[in-house]
Design an enzyme around this catalytic site. Structure first.
Site, mmCIF file in Angstrom:
data_model
loop_
_atom_site.group_PDB
_atom_site.id
_atom_site.type_symbol
_atom_site.label_atom_id
_atom_site.label_comp_id
_atom_site.label_asym_id
_atom_site.label_seq_id
_atom_site.Cartn_x
_atom_site.Cartn_y
_atom_site.Cartn_z
ATOM 1 N N HIS A 43 42.547 30.957 31.735
ATOM 2 C CA HIS A 43 43.595 31.911 32.113
ATOM 3 C C HIS A 43 44.899 31.136 32.270
ATOM 4 O O HIS A 43 45.231 30.693 33.367
ATOM 5 C CB HIS A 43 43.219 32.619 33.412
ATOM 6 C CG HIS A 43 44.148 33.721 33.796
ATOM 7 N ND1 HIS A 43 43.755 34.802 34.553
ATOM 8 C CD2 HIS A 43 45.469 33.931 33.542
ATOM 9 C CE1 HIS A 43 44.784 35.608 34.744
ATOM 10 N NE2 HIS A 43 45.834 35.089 34.150
ATOM 11 N N GLU A 70 42.233 34.833 28.880
ATOM 12 C CA GLU A 70 42.640 36.002 29.647
ATOM 13 C C GLU A 70 44.030 35.793 30.219
ATOM 14 O O GLU A 70 44.469 34.662 30.438
ATOM 15 C CB GLU A 70 41.636 36.292 30.767
ATOM 16 C CG GLU A 70 41.489 35.198 31.801
ATOM 17 C CD GLU A 70 40.457 35.534 32.872
ATOM 18 O OE1 GLU A 70 39.534 36.321 32.575
ATOM 19 O OE2 GLU A 70 40.585 35.016 33.990
ATOM 20 N N HIS A 190 34.587 38.367 38.602
ATOM 21 C CA HIS A 190 35.356 38.159 39.837
ATOM 22 C C HIS A 190 34.431 38.208 41.045
ATOM 23 O O HIS A 190 33.894 39.249 41.396
ATOM 24 C CB HIS A 190 36.488 39.172 40.016
ATOM 25 C CG HIS A 190 37.639 38.589 40.800
ATOM 26 N ND1 HIS A 190 37.594 38.374 42.157
ATOM 27 C CD2 HIS A 190 38.847 38.139 40.399
ATOM 28 C CE1 HIS A 190 38.726 37.834 42.562
ATOM 29 N NE2 HIS A 190 39.504 37.668 41.516
#
Length: 237
Positions: A43, A70, A190
């Site tokens: 990310h 991401e 997550h």
């Protein structure tokens, strides 16, 4: 079988804390693959506080498993992804200074924007995923916008798991059923960890992929990286 993608942002955070190149992000990613990871997730944020743009370019030609990038689809992010062409791009609604992803997209409000971005990535042959909550309308609009998959934001499940795991997983099962009925692939991530992952998988066995970073890297401090990855893989069997 559900794939395990290891998010290596925390490895880059550790490297950046001291400068230099220890630990080496590329070596850790390759080791994760050797130890059984089915993919690598990064990310890259605008401030490069963990993964840097250079890391993304360095990783792409050497990885043997799936590469997932991401991030928030800013012009700079879109340009990076189109140049690198990972196997998958996951769109998250983060602001530039956000500590971590903490909500899914409002896909109805941002429908036109997401549709345009998804078209660009789909036309480039990159599989797309949109980060969403369990709100069924958000999943429906993600499908209409043209995504290949949705990634369920699982922090609410992780937070409620210890109190009532059946109630915690219930909305995710419904969301997963809706995604499947719409022809979407399904990812999740997550705050999934060794305590709550297997129950999530048991209830949603058609998951395509889970992306796990923080908890996995923390567990590796005690168990070692190889054993940790195998433990997470065992949760998906």
């Amino acid at each position: 079988m559900t794939k395990l993608s290891v998010n290596i942002n925390k490895v880059a955070t550790l490297r950046n804390a001291r400068g230099g190149d220890v630990p080496n992000v590329v070596k850790v990613a390759l080791d994760c693959e050797t130890f059984g990871a089915d993919g690598i997730t990064v990310h890259p944020r605008p401030d490069e506080r963990h993964i840097r743009r250079k890391d993304v370019y360095d990783l792409r030609p050497v990885l043997h498993t799936e590469f997932n990038i991401e991030g928030y689809p800013s012009p700079e992010f879109i340009d990076l992804v189109l140049k690198v062409k990972p196997h998958q791009v996951t769109l998250v609604p983060d602001s530039p200074d956000q500590l971590t992803s903490n909500a899914g997209w409002d896909t109805r409000t941002h429908f036109d924007f997401l549709s345009e971005v998804l078209d660009a990535f789909n036309n480039a042959g990159i599989r797309t995923s949109v980060f969403v909550s369990t709100d069924l309308e958000m999943i429906e609009f993600a499908a209409k916008a043209g995504t290949d998959r949705v990634e369920l934001y699982t922090e609410p499940y992780a937070s409620a798991y210890g109190k009532d795991k059946e109630a915690a997983v219930a909305p995710f099962v419904e969301a997963a059923k809706t995604a499947r009925s719409l022809g979407l692939g399904l990812n999740a991530g997550h705050d999934l960890n060794l305590h709550n992952l297997n129950y999530f998988y048991q209830n949603i066995p058609w998951l395509d992929e889970v992306s796990i970073g923080h908890a996995l890297i923390c567990d590796a401090l005690y168990l070692g990286l190889e054993r940790t990855i195998q433990e997470y893989k065992n949760c998906l069997r």
